[in-house]
Scaffold this motif. Structure first.
Motif: not given
Length: 171
Positions: A8-23
């Motif tokens: 889950x930690x890795x998936x959250x990191x990936x989610x953050x890295x991939x979508x933070x700037x878009x959001x």
């Protein structure tokens, strides 16, 4: 760290890295302020992290749709908070100078208003209104019923619902 906790930690990191700037860009277009957009984007990921810890985070097939939903809710809360602040400041401006609270008192009052608004978040408008009239203005149930166009019995149900909500929010 066990594999189940690392995933889950890795998936959250990936989610953050991939979508933070878009959001953040999406929020900036709506707010017109990059600092507020960055704060709300960060708050969105904090909510996702909290959901992950309470086991309510769904499997994200459409991560942007999920982030957008959380971000929109935070945006609505942001606008409601801003509206509450404006109303409070307008009320203060109408007070005579001798009765105006100090800056420290203003801050405490504003924080209390925000906490109350957050506490009552999620209640239907009529329930919130009945609760606020009763608790802040001391209006009796029959008068509240007249104002809302409902029976006194309905006002009692509204109040019970509001009290229950307040008790359960703290749990």
């Amino acid at each position: 760290m066990p594999d189940s906790a690392a995933a889950p930690q890795a998936s959250l990191s990936t989610l953050y890295r991939d979508h933070r700037s878009w959001l953040e860009s999406w929020l900036r277009r709506r707010l017109g302020d990059s600092w507020e957009a960055a704060d709300l984007a960060q708050d969105t990921f904090v909510r996702v992290l909290a959901a992950q810890h309470t086991q309510t985070l769904p499997s994200l097939r459409e991560p942007r749709a999920y982030l957008l939903t959380v971000g929109k809710r935070l945006l609505v809360n942001h606008y409601q908070r801003r509206s509450l602040e404006r109303a409070y400041l307008e009320a203060l401006a109408n007070l005579p100078q001798a009765l105006a609270p100090s800056p420290e008192q203003r801050w405490l009052l504003l924080e209390t208003l925000h906490a109350l608004d957050e506490l009552l978040d999620g209640l239907p408008r009529a329930v919130r209104q009945a609760f606020l009239w009763s608790q802040l203005e001391g209006i009796d149930y029959s008068t509240i019923g007249e104002r809302l166009g409902v029976s006194e019995r309905t006002v009692k149900r509204y109040m019970a619902k509001a009290y229950e909500h307040c008790l359960l929010v703290d749990l």
